[in-house]
Design a protein around this motif. Structure first.
Motif, PDB file in Angstrom:
ATOM      1  N   TYR A  33       0.854  -1.185   0.000  1.00  0.00           N
ATOM      2  CA  TYR A  33       0.000   0.000   0.000  1.00  0.00           C
ATOM      3  C   TYR A  33       0.897   1.244   0.000  1.00  0.00           C
ATOM      4  O   TYR A  33       1.769   1.374   0.870  1.00  0.00           O
ATOM      5  CB  TYR A  33      -0.891   0.011   1.245  1.00  0.00           C
ATOM      6  CG  TYR A  33      -1.762   1.237   1.351  1.00  0.00           C
ATOM      7  CD1 TYR A  33      -2.974   1.314   0.680  1.00  0.00           C
ATOM      8  CD2 TYR A  33      -1.371   2.325   2.127  1.00  0.00           C
ATOM      9  CE1 TYR A  33      -3.771   2.451   0.781  1.00  0.00           C
ATOM     10  CE2 TYR A  33      -2.163   3.453   2.231  1.00  0.00           C
ATOM     11  CZ  TYR A  33      -3.359   3.507   1.554  1.00  0.00           C
ATOM     12  OH  TYR A  33      -4.143   4.634   1.650  1.00  0.00           O
ATOM     13  N   TYR A  34       0.658   2.128  -0.985  1.00  0.00           N
ATOM     14  CA  TYR A  34       1.500   3.307  -1.150  1.00  0.00           C
ATOM     15  C   TYR A  34       0.612   4.527  -1.356  1.00  0.00           C
ATOM     16  O   TYR A  34      -0.438   4.443  -1.990  1.00  0.00           O
ATOM     17  CB  TYR A  34       2.456   3.100  -2.338  1.00  0.00           C
ATOM     18  CG  TYR A  34       3.274   1.860  -2.118  1.00  0.00           C
ATOM     19  CD1 TYR A  34       4.453   1.908  -1.396  1.00  0.00           C
ATOM     20  CD2 TYR A  34       2.816   0.618  -2.564  1.00  0.00           C
ATOM     21  CE1 TYR A  34       5.176   0.752  -1.137  1.00  0.00           C
ATOM     22  CE2 TYR A  34       3.527  -0.541  -2.294  1.00  0.00           C
ATOM     23  CZ  TYR A  34       4.708  -0.460  -1.583  1.00  0.00           C
ATOM     24  OH  TYR A  34       5.412  -1.601  -1.309  1.00  0.00           O
ATOM     25  N   TRP A  35       1.045   5.655  -0.820  1.00  0.00           N
ATOM     26  CA  TRP A  35       0.256   6.884  -0.856  1.00  0.00           C
ATOM     27  C   TRP A  35       1.078   7.968  -1.557  1.00  0.00           C
ATOM     28  O   TRP A  35       2.213   8.240  -1.176  1.00  0.00           O
ATOM     29  CB  TRP A  35      -0.065   7.318   0.565  1.00  0.00           C
ATOM     30  CG  TRP A  35      -0.923   8.538   0.648  1.00  0.00           C
ATOM     31  CD1 TRP A  35      -0.525   9.831   0.454  1.00  0.00           C
ATOM     32  CD2 TRP A  35      -2.314   8.590   0.925  1.00  0.00           C
ATOM     33  NE1 TRP A  35      -1.579  10.672   0.608  1.00  0.00           N
ATOM     34  CE2 TRP A  35      -2.699   9.934   0.906  1.00  0.00           C
ATOM     35  CE3 TRP A  35      -3.275   7.627   1.208  1.00  0.00           C
ATOM     36  CZ2 TRP A  35      -3.995  10.356   1.146  1.00  0.00           C
ATOM     37  CZ3 TRP A  35      -4.562   8.039   1.451  1.00  0.00           C
ATOM     38  CH2 TRP A  35      -4.921   9.378   1.418  1.00  0.00           C
ATOM     39  N   PHE A  36       0.474   8.577  -2.560  1.00  0.00           N
ATOM     40  CA  PHE A  36       1.092   9.682  -3.292  1.00  0.00           C
ATOM     41  C   PHE A  36       0.132  10.858  -3.248  1.00  0.00           C
ATOM     42  O   PHE A  36      -1.088  10.676  -3.240  1.00  0.00           O
ATOM     43  CB  PHE A  36       1.306   9.298  -4.760  1.00  0.00           C
ATOM     44  CG  PHE A  36       2.192   8.113  -4.962  1.00  0.00           C
ATOM     45  CD1 PHE A  36       3.559   8.267  -5.169  1.00  0.00           C
ATOM     46  CD2 PHE A  36       1.669   6.827  -4.969  1.00  0.00           C
ATOM     47  CE1 PHE A  36       4.371   7.169  -5.370  1.00  0.00           C
ATOM     48  CE2 PHE A  36       2.472   5.722  -5.173  1.00  0.00           C
ATOM     49  CZ  PHE A  36       3.829   5.898  -5.377  1.00  0.00           C
ATOM     50  N   ASP A  37       0.693  12.070  -3.260  1.00  0.00           N
ATOM     51  CA  ASP A  37      -0.173  13.232  -3.373  1.00  0.00           C
ATOM     52  C   ASP A  37       0.575  14.410  -3.961  1.00  0.00           C
ATOM     53  O   ASP A  37       1.792  14.376  -4.131  1.00  0.00           O
ATOM     54  CB  ASP A  37      -0.833  13.591  -2.042  1.00  0.00           C
ATOM     55  CG  ASP A  37       0.129  14.052  -0.960  1.00  0.00           C
ATOM     56  OD1 ASP A  37       1.340  14.221  -1.222  1.00  0.00           O
ATOM     57  OD2 ASP A  37      -0.331  14.254   0.168  1.00  0.00           O
ATOM     58  N   TRP A  57      -4.463  16.579  -5.493  1.00  0.00           N
ATOM     59  CA  TRP A  57      -4.922  15.202  -5.683  1.00  0.00           C
ATOM     60  C   TRP A  57      -4.100  14.265  -4.800  1.00  0.00           C
ATOM     61  O   TRP A  57      -3.016  14.602  -4.362  1.00  0.00           O
ATOM     62  CB  TRP A  57      -4.801  14.781  -7.145  1.00  0.00           C
ATOM     63  CG  TRP A  57      -3.408  14.884  -7.715  1.00  0.00           C
ATOM     64  CD1 TRP A  57      -2.890  15.939  -8.411  1.00  0.00           C
ATOM     65  CD2 TRP A  57      -2.351  13.923  -7.615  1.00  0.00           C
ATOM     66  NE1 TRP A  57      -1.583  15.684  -8.748  1.00  0.00           N
ATOM     67  CE2 TRP A  57      -1.235  14.455  -8.273  1.00  0.00           C
ATOM     68  CE3 TRP A  57      -2.251  12.661  -7.032  1.00  0.00           C
ATOM     69  CZ2 TRP A  57      -0.027  13.774  -8.375  1.00  0.00           C
ATOM     70  CZ3 TRP A  57      -1.045  11.984  -7.117  1.00  0.00           C
ATOM     71  CH2 TRP A  57       0.045  12.535  -7.802  1.00  0.00           C
ATOM     72  N   TRP A  58      -4.667  13.101  -4.572  1.00  0.00           N
ATOM     73  CA  TRP A  58      -3.936  12.025  -3.914  1.00  0.00           C
ATOM     74  C   TRP A  58      -4.318  10.713  -4.564  1.00  0.00           C
ATOM     75  O   TRP A  58      -5.352  10.588  -5.209  1.00  0.00           O
ATOM     76  CB  TRP A  58      -4.156  12.014  -2.410  1.00  0.00           C
ATOM     77  CG  TRP A  58      -5.505  11.587  -1.925  1.00  0.00           C
ATOM     78  CD1 TRP A  58      -5.876  10.343  -1.506  1.00  0.00           C
ATOM     79  CD2 TRP A  58      -6.672  12.407  -1.779  1.00  0.00           C
ATOM     80  NE1 TRP A  58      -7.185  10.336  -1.110  1.00  0.00           N
ATOM     81  CE2 TRP A  58      -7.694  11.603  -1.273  1.00  0.00           C
ATOM     82  CE3 TRP A  58      -6.955  13.752  -2.033  1.00  0.00           C
ATOM     83  CZ2 TRP A  58      -8.970  12.077  -1.020  1.00  0.00           C
ATOM     84  CZ3 TRP A  58      -8.214  14.236  -1.784  1.00  0.00           C
ATOM     85  CH2 TRP A  58      -9.210  13.399  -1.274  1.00  0.00           C
ATOM     86  N   MET A  59      -3.418   9.762  -4.417  1.00  0.00           N
ATOM     87  CA  MET A  59      -3.624   8.456  -5.022  1.00  0.00           C
ATOM     88  C   MET A  59      -3.253   7.381  -4.010  1.00  0.00           C
ATOM     89  O   MET A  59      -2.194   7.440  -3.386  1.00  0.00           O
ATOM     90  CB  MET A  59      -2.750   8.275  -6.261  1.00  0.00           C
ATOM     91  CG  MET A  59      -2.978   6.933  -6.942  1.00  0.00           C
ATOM     92  SD  MET A  59      -1.807   6.570  -8.252  1.00  0.00           S
ATOM     93  CE  MET A  59      -0.381   6.095  -7.304  1.00  0.00           C
ATOM     94  N   GLU A  60      -4.140   6.410  -3.869  1.00  0.00           N
ATOM     95  CA  GLU A  60      -3.855   5.219  -3.083  1.00  0.00           C
ATOM     96  C   GLU A  60      -3.478   4.136  -4.085  1.00  0.00           C
ATOM     97  O   GLU A  60      -4.189   3.902  -5.059  1.00  0.00           O
ATOM     98  CB  GLU A  60      -5.073   4.830  -2.260  1.00  0.00           C
ATOM     99  CG  GLU A  60      -5.412   5.885  -1.229  1.00  0.00           C
ATOM    100  CD  GLU A  60      -6.693   5.584  -0.516  1.00  0.00           C
ATOM    101  OE1 GLU A  60      -6.660   4.748   0.411  1.00  0.00           O
ATOM    102  OE2 GLU A  60      -7.716   6.182  -0.899  1.00  0.00           O
TER     103      GLU A  60
END
Length: 123
Positions: A33-37, A57-60
């Motif tokens: 599981y990785y989180w980007f924003d 924005w963010w992306m899971e």
């Protein structure tokens, strides 16, 4: 010898994701599981830096046996440091879309070149 790694480890993924740019929130990541924003547009730049909110924005990003899946969201990064799904104003959307598209290109390229992988999108 090929540079492509078939089943990437958590630490190899973190190392690769860090090279894409400042998008990775490593402290919010865990195995698979990785989180980007991206804080694309300041809501009110007349406020003190610690009081500022941002549109962005963010992306899971998840890794399962089926492969990588990405779930994108758009909204506001509030003063408490939390993302809230909220419709940005029209004036902010072009920067949000541009930064999101730039990131997607970098991520897809990294996944293909380094790991021989692709990803799918979840709505």
């Amino acid at each position: 010898m090929s540079e492509v790694t078939k089943r990437p480890t958590h630490y190899r993924l973190l190392a690769a994701f860090k090279t894409i740019g400042p998008y990775l929130r490593e402290e919010w990541c865990r195995d698979n599981y990785y989180w980007f924003d991206c804080l694309a547009v300041c809501v009110d730049d007349s406020k003190a830096p610690e009081k500022r909110e941002f549109w962005g924005w963010w992306m899971e990003f998840n890794l399962s046996e089926a492969g990588f899946t990405a779930s994108y969201h758009v909204g506001k990064f509030n003063v408490d440091g939390d993302w809230v799904e909220e419709e940005p104003p029209e004036t902010a959307m072009s920067d949000i879309v541009r930064t999101q598209e730039d990131f997607k290109i970098k991520l897809v390229t990294k996944l293909e070149e380094r790991f021989g992988q692709t990803m799918s999108y979840v709505e």
